[in-house]
Design a protein around this motif. Structure first.
Motif, PDB file in Angstrom:
ATOM      1  N   GLY A 153       0.785  -1.223   0.000  1.00 24.20           N
ATOM      2  CA  GLY A 153       0.000   0.000   0.000  1.00 24.20           C
ATOM      3  C   GLY A 153       0.818   1.275   0.000  1.00 24.20           C
ATOM      4  N   LYS A 154       2.119   1.177  -0.202  1.00 24.96           N
ATOM      5  CA  LYS A 154       2.996   2.347  -0.166  1.00 24.96           C
ATOM      6  C   LYS A 154       3.321   2.828  -1.575  1.00 24.96           C
ATOM      7  N   LEU A 155       3.719   4.087  -1.658  1.00 23.44           N
ATOM      8  CA  LEU A 155       4.220   4.615  -2.917  1.00 23.44           C
ATOM      9  C   LEU A 155       5.733   4.387  -2.986  1.00 23.44           C
ATOM     10  N   THR A 156       6.255   4.374  -4.201  1.00 21.58           N
ATOM     11  CA  THR A 156       7.692   4.282  -4.433  1.00 21.58           C
ATOM     12  C   THR A 156       8.149   5.612  -5.015  1.00 21.58           C
ATOM     13  N   ALA A 157       9.243   6.169  -4.491  1.00 21.49           N
ATOM     14  CA  ALA A 157       9.650   7.506  -4.920  1.00 21.49           C
ATOM     15  C   ALA A 157      11.159   7.660  -4.865  1.00 21.49           C
ATOM     16  N   HIS A 158      11.650   8.585  -5.675  1.00 24.80           N
ATOM     17  CA  HIS A 158      13.057   8.978  -5.600  1.00 24.80           C
ATOM     18  C   HIS A 158      13.183  10.441  -5.964  1.00 24.80           C
ATOM     19  N   GLU A 159      14.265  11.056  -5.492  1.00 20.39           N
ATOM     20  CA  GLU A 159      14.545  12.444  -5.799  1.00 20.39           C
ATOM     21  C   GLU A 159      15.134  12.583  -7.195  1.00 20.39           C
ATOM     22  N   GLY A 160      15.119  13.814  -7.721  1.00 21.07           N
ATOM     23  CA  GLY A 160      15.749  14.102  -8.993  1.00 21.07           C
ATOM     24  C   GLY A 160      16.952  15.008  -8.802  1.00 21.07           C
ATOM     25  N   GLY A 161      17.535  15.417  -9.903  1.00 18.65           N
ATOM     26  CA  GLY A 161      18.637  16.364  -9.861  1.00 18.65           C
ATOM     27  C   GLY A 161      19.833  15.851  -9.086  1.00 18.65           C
ATOM     28  N   PHE A 162      20.545  16.768  -8.446  1.00 22.87           N
ATOM     29  CA  PHE A 162      21.758  16.404  -7.716  1.00 22.87           C
ATOM     30  C   PHE A 162      21.471  15.433  -6.585  1.00 22.87           C
ATOM     31  N   LYS A 163      20.351  15.661  -5.859  1.00 21.11           N
ATOM     32  CA  LYS A 163      20.015  14.780  -4.737  1.00 21.11           C
ATOM     33  C   LYS A 163      19.758  13.361  -5.199  1.00 21.11           C
ATOM     34  N   GLY A 164      19.210  13.227  -6.407  1.00 17.79           N
ATOM     35  CA  GLY A 164      18.907  11.903  -6.922  1.00 17.79           C
ATOM     36  C   GLY A 164      20.131  11.070  -7.225  1.00 17.79           C
ATOM     37  N   ARG A 165      21.305  11.703  -7.261  1.00 15.11           N
ATOM     38  CA  ARG A 165      22.530  10.965  -7.561  1.00 15.11           C
ATOM     39  C   ARG A 165      23.009  10.127  -6.381  1.00 15.11           C
TER      40      ARG A 165
END
Length: 306
Positions: A153-165
């Motif tokens: 029941g959870k979402l999956t997520a990630h950051e973009g840009g520099f933080k996503g590295r």
């Protein structure tokens, strides 16, 4: 360099996007555009051949509550179209929300949605959402996926840009404190169909009050889409009233709402109220044939685990 999980979760709490309603513009809002819209935001609405949309009767000079009742009829027809004929869609969602007394800036995101489909009590197609954040630069590159009955029941997520590295992909409860920070609604309430349901609920509540006014305006446009605008005004600030004025843009071709905006009660007579929430579904394309791969974090076209 390692980043504590709690610190990262704090950085990702802005991922969720509310979207319960496609936004409508009033004559006041019609002169405004939802932020500076880049070239890709130009709406090209398409109706798949398999989708038969009945032509709605366009309201004419309908006074007072009769106009609101007509608007509710249109919303119920739109909900029936969505439930019976719309399997999936893509759009550019442009949203702006007031949270904690502060109105945020416009956020642009590319979304893919599969509507929930049930037959004979069996779930045939789970509600599914993919989001790719486009602008502003502070959120560009973020991706979010949610599929009903998957990932606990959870979402999956990630950051973009520099933080996503260097920050990992994470799973978050959709209605948890971290996921809801800075958001008016959980991710499970995004989308056109959820918006229609909420519009019907709010319209039925407004019908109870004698001083509520409502009017239609025909021939309005959201980008290149011709729409009928329904504007509802609640002059009395009651505890259960959620807005002073709200406008819904109903796409005349699709018979579906594509824009919603709501305002607080003005603090001074003759002055406009602050925006509470604003949602625009641009470039709406229905029944495009989305598959499970479109909602899979392991899709090589996405960057969840890169």
């Amino acid at each position: 360099m390692t980043t504590p999980r709690r610190q990262f979760l704090g950085l990702t709490t802005g991922l969720l996007t509310g979207g319960l309603i496609s936004t409508a513009m009033s004559s006041r809002a019609a002169a405004q555009s939802p932020g500076q819209q880049p070239q890709w935001a130009n709406p090209v609405h398409r109706v798949a051949n398999a989708m038969s949309v009945p032509k709605a009767e366009v309201p004419r000079d309908v006074p007072g509550k009769a106009a609101l009742k007509r608007g509710l009829d249109m919303a119920r027809q739109s909900l029936e179209i969505s439930r019976n004929q719309v399997r999936d869609y893509t759009a550019i969602l442009v949203k702006r929300e007031q949270v904690g007394g502060t109105i945020g800036e416009h956020e642009y995101m590319s979304i893919k949605v599969r509507n929930r489909k049930v037959s004979g009590g069996q779930l045939l197609q789970p509600f599914s959402v993919y989001i790719s954040f486009l602008k502003p630069s502070s959120v560009k590159g973020r991706e979010v996926i949610y599929v009903e009955n998957q990932n606990d029941g959870k979402l999956t997520a990630h950051e973009g840009g520099f933080k996503g590295r260097f920050l990992p992909t994470v799973s978050l409860p959709v209605d948890g404190m971290l996921a809801m920070r800075g958001q008016r609604y959980p991710l499970t309430e995004i989308g056109v169909e959820n918006m229609i349901i909420k519009l019907i609920e709010r319209g039925e509540k407004a019908l109870r009050y004698e001083d509520v006014t409502c009017e239609f305006r025909r021939g309005a446009k959201l980008k290149d889409r011709v729409c009928t605008v329904l504007e509802v005004t609640q002059p009395t600030q009651r505890p259960d009233a959620e807005f002073y004025q709200a406008q819904v843009f109903m796409d005349d071709q699709l018979n579906m709402p594509i824009r919603y905006i709501a305002y607080h009660w003005p603090t001074r007579e003759g002055q406009p109220g602050q925006v509470i929430e604003e949602y625009n579904y641009l470039n709406l394309k229905v029944n495009v044939g989305l598959t499970d791969a479109d909602f899979d974090p392991n899709n090589k076209a996405y960057n969840f685990y890169s």
